[in-house]
Design a protein around this motif. Structure first.
Motif, PDB file in Angstrom:
ATOM      1  N   ASP A 188      59.324  70.655  64.623  1.00 21.70           N
ATOM      2  CA  ASP A 188      58.137  70.053  62.582  1.00 21.70           C
ATOM      3  C   ASP A 188      57.254  70.723  63.161  1.00 21.70           C
ATOM      4  OD1 ASP A 188      61.252  68.898  62.215  1.00 21.70           O
ATOM      5  OD2 ASP A 188      60.326  67.673  62.155  1.00 21.70           O
ATOM      6  N   ASN A 214      52.902  72.445  66.484  1.00 24.80           N
ATOM      7  CA  ASN A 214      54.235  72.693  66.649  1.00 24.80           C
ATOM      8  C   ASN A 214      54.921  71.641  67.770  1.00 24.80           C
ATOM      9  OD1 ASN A 214      54.695  75.524  65.257  1.00 24.80           O
ATOM     10  ND2 ASN A 214      57.143  74.175  64.663  1.00 24.80           N
ATOM     11  N   ARG A 253      53.491  69.787  62.158  1.00 28.41           N
ATOM     12  CA  ARG A 253      52.621  68.591  62.137  1.00 28.41           C
ATOM     13  C   ARG A 253      50.970  69.576  61.664  1.00 28.41           C
ATOM     14  NH1 ARG A 253      51.917  62.787  64.832  1.00 28.41           N
ATOM     15  NH2 ARG A 253      54.148  62.720  63.013  1.00 28.41           N
ATOM     16  N   THR A 305      64.937  78.845  60.622  1.00 26.35           N
ATOM     17  CA  THR A 305      63.433  77.370  61.062  1.00 26.35           C
ATOM     18  C   THR A 305      62.985  78.926  59.620  1.00 26.35           C
ATOM     19  OG1 THR A 305      63.648  77.992  62.990  1.00 26.35           O
ATOM     20  CG2 THR A 305      61.060  77.561  62.221  1.00 26.35           C
ATOM     21  N   ASP A 361      60.396  68.955  68.273  1.00 22.77           N
ATOM     22  CA  ASP A 361      61.636  68.722  67.594  1.00 22.77           C
ATOM     23  C   ASP A 361      61.339  69.631  66.535  1.00 22.77           C
ATOM     24  OD1 ASP A 361      59.855  68.109  65.765  1.00 22.77           O
ATOM     25  OD2 ASP A 361      60.795  66.049  65.300  1.00 22.77           O
ATOM     26  N   HIS A 368      59.592  67.333  54.279  1.00 26.21           N
ATOM     27  CA  HIS A 368      58.692  67.328  54.310  1.00 26.21           C
ATOM     28  C   HIS A 368      58.242  65.578  54.245  1.00 26.21           C
ATOM     29  CE1 HIS A 368      57.757  67.202  50.167  1.00 26.21           C
ATOM     30  NE2 HIS A 368      56.505  66.550  50.423  1.00 26.21           N
ATOM     31  N   ASP A 400      54.376  66.048  58.122  1.00 30.53           N
ATOM     32  CA  ASP A 400      55.408  66.930  58.657  1.00 30.53           C
ATOM     33  C   ASP A 400      55.964  67.577  57.427  1.00 30.53           C
ATOM     34  OD1 ASP A 400      54.023  66.040  60.515  1.00 30.53           O
ATOM     35  OD2 ASP A 400      55.353  64.023  61.051  1.00 30.53           O
ATOM     36  N   ILE A 401      56.462  68.848  58.761  1.00 32.41           N
ATOM     37  CA  ILE A 401      57.225  69.413  57.541  1.00 32.41           C
ATOM     38  C   ILE A 401      58.543  70.453  58.274  1.00 32.41           C
ATOM     39  CG2 ILE A 401      57.296  72.020  56.381  1.00 32.41           C
ATOM     40  CD1 ILE A 401      54.192  72.129  56.229  1.00 32.41           C
ATOM     41  N   GLU A 402      59.309  69.609  58.131  1.00 30.52           N
ATOM     42  CA  GLU A 402      60.716  69.231  59.178  1.00 30.52           C
ATOM     43  C   GLU A 402      60.742  70.963  59.337  1.00 30.52           C
ATOM     44  OE1 GLU A 402      63.747  67.359  57.657  1.00 30.52           O
ATOM     45  OE2 GLU A 402      62.672  65.367  57.540  1.00 30.52           O
ATOM     46  N   ASN A 403      61.126  71.535  60.698  1.00 23.24           N
ATOM     47  CA  ASN A 403      62.082  72.997  61.178  1.00 23.24           C
ATOM     48  C   ASN A 403      60.803  73.585  60.900  1.00 23.24           C
ATOM     49  OD1 ASN A 403      63.690  74.358  61.919  1.00 23.24           O
ATOM     50  ND2 ASN A 403      64.739  74.429  60.724  1.00 23.24           N
ATOM     51  N   SER A 404      60.170  73.903  60.506  1.00 22.10           N
ATOM     52  CA  SER A 404      58.876  75.172  60.325  1.00 22.10           C
ATOM     53  C   SER A 404      58.409  75.315  61.216  1.00 22.10           C
ATOM     54  CB  SER A 404      58.309  74.734  58.619  1.00 22.10           C
ATOM     55  OG  SER A 404      57.538  73.744  59.126  1.00 22.10           O
TER      56      SER A 404
END
Length: 441
Positions: free
Chosen positions: A101, A96, A103, A28, A99, A55, A69-73
């Motif tokens: 991500d 968070n 937001r 992550t 999934d 993102h 939206d920033i993925e897996n963070s």
């Protein structure tokens, strides 16, 4: 026996699949910090991330919002507060998602055009996600496109001196051993120079960068050209691996840099309607356009060298210079084809003693005074036509056969008494070859 074996195989496969997915969960991305940089024409958000991120951006209306939206963070800590006078953002919040991500939602005061990109680590920062917000209602750069005062018909205008403080925002420039940033000290010198220009009759300063924010190099050129600058001075502080190296330098554009820029201007369609020395290129054939651009660049380079020599002479009086003469390089900010441009390396911030000087307000003023002296001498020699400086500048007239004082006074539209007074003449007698100074009108 086969059924049991099949069940065991499926269990092993499921275990291996679960095991393979564990590192992905562990990777992550951590968002350590979020910084906001406010420029006159946009707002920049910079997310410091522990690794590169994927993102996406999208806008929502009623009310106006921008969603990032920033993925897996995940966010470490809290988002910074938003000041009430922020011209773009009303509020900022994050959550968070299921999934994994992150937001981030920006509640906006006005619609924006958003642009985003990721940056690799440099000497100062690690991985970053950058989001630039440009207001759709501002019609572009409303503050930087301040209308240069248009002089009334038959009236002279002020010359415009564009002063460019190097680096800024996410780009700190060089750093001294005591932690001094180049972007900070050059902005202080630029502000002091602008104050001196403002005090000079017939001159007006244009600060290209007014605060701690990033501007692209071509953007700096464009700001000067959009405001019809008569010259462009970019201020920097040098650095080298050897801390003993010191001294100021002045640069103009090299021939190679000019040639590469000419090719770019002629090749790019977006520049076809741009003004090159006051001449449009969009209706010219390729050969004529190339000749016109070359003539414009040649005149500009000559003026730039004259300006550089003038400023360099003043810096030599102030202290040690790094080289004995003006240098040439392909610096991007010097490539405007119709604005005389120089780059001043005020000192080596990597030298401990010069770093201390650069931080000293007294020395900053001395550097600004030296640059101002060079600018003043340059304009005295070459005042742009139609400016107040050209109107006030004394001119010379070499006496030839048939000249009389009365005829010379009528030619330059000055009074006979002022002509005699400026030249300390007690009579009307003049001689061939004598040089008369013509008073300003």
């Amino acid at each position: 026996g086969i059924g049991v074996f099949g069940q065991m195989t499926r269990k092993i496969a499921a275990f291996l699949l679960l095991f393979a997915s564990l590192p992905l969960c562990a990777e992550t991305v951590v968002i350590d910090n979020l910084r906001l940089w406010a420029a006159p024409d946009h707002l920049r958000l910079v997310f410091d991330t522990s690794a590169p991120v994927d993102h996406s951006l999208f806008s929502l209306k009623q009310p106006q919002r921008l969603v990032i939206d920033i993925e897996n963070s995940r966010l470490k800590g809290e988002l910074p507060g938003i000041e009430a006078d922020n011209p773009v953002i009303r509020r900022m919040r994050s959550a968070n998602r299921h999934d994994g991500d992150l937001r981030v939602v920006l509640d906006l005061k006005n619609p924006v055009k958003a642009k985003s990109f990721v940056l690799r680590p440099n000497r100062q920062y690690g991985h970053r996600l950058v989001v630039d917000l440009h207001s759709q209602d501002s019609g572009g750069n409303s503050e930087l496109k301040k209308a240069v005062k248009t002089a009334p018909v038959n009236s002279a205008r002020d010359v415009i001196v564009a002063i460019d403080a190097g680096h800024g925002g996410e780009d700190p420039g060089a750093r001294g051993r005591k932690g001094t940033y180049e972007k900070t000290v050059v902005l202080e010198i630029a502000r002091r120079l602008a104050a001196l220009v403002r005090q000079e009759p017939g001159m007006q300063p244009l600060m290209v960068r007014t605060g701690d924010y990033y501007l692209g190099l071509r953007k700096r050129m464009q700001i000067a050209r959009d405001n019809r600058a008569d010259l462009f001075v970019s201020i920097h502080a040098d650095a080298f691996r050897d801390p003993r190296v010191r001294g100021a330098s002045v640069y103009t554009l090299s021939q190679r840099g000019a040639s590469s820029e000419a090719a770019r201007w002629l090749a790019e369609q977006e520049n076809s309607a741009d003004l090159i020395g006051g001449v449009k290129l969009d209706d010219k054939d390729d050969l004529l356009a190339s000749v016109l651009l070359d003539l414009s660049q040649t005149a500009t380079r000559q003026a730039s060298h004259q300006l550089a020599e003038s400023v360099f002479g003043k810096l030599k009086v102030l202290g040690k210079t790094h080289k004995r003469r003006v240098q040439q390089a392909g610096f991007m900010v010097l490539k405007s084809p119709d604005v005389p441009s120089i780059l001043v390396e005020t000192a080596f911030i990597s030298n401990p003693s010069e770093e201390l000087k650069l931080k000293d307000p007294g020395h900053q003023r001395k550097v600004a005074v030296a640059i101002m002296g060079g600018i003043r001498d340059y304009f005295r020699q070459s005042p742009p036509p139609g400016t107040m400086l050209a109107k006030l500048a004394p001119r010379n007239h070499v006496i030839t056969r048939g000249d009389t004082l009365g005829a010379i006074a009528r030619q330059y539209r000055v009074s006979l008494n002022s002509l005699k007074s400026v030249n300390d003449l007690s009579s009307d007698r003049i001689r061939i070859g004598q040089v008369l100074r013509i008073p300003g009108t």
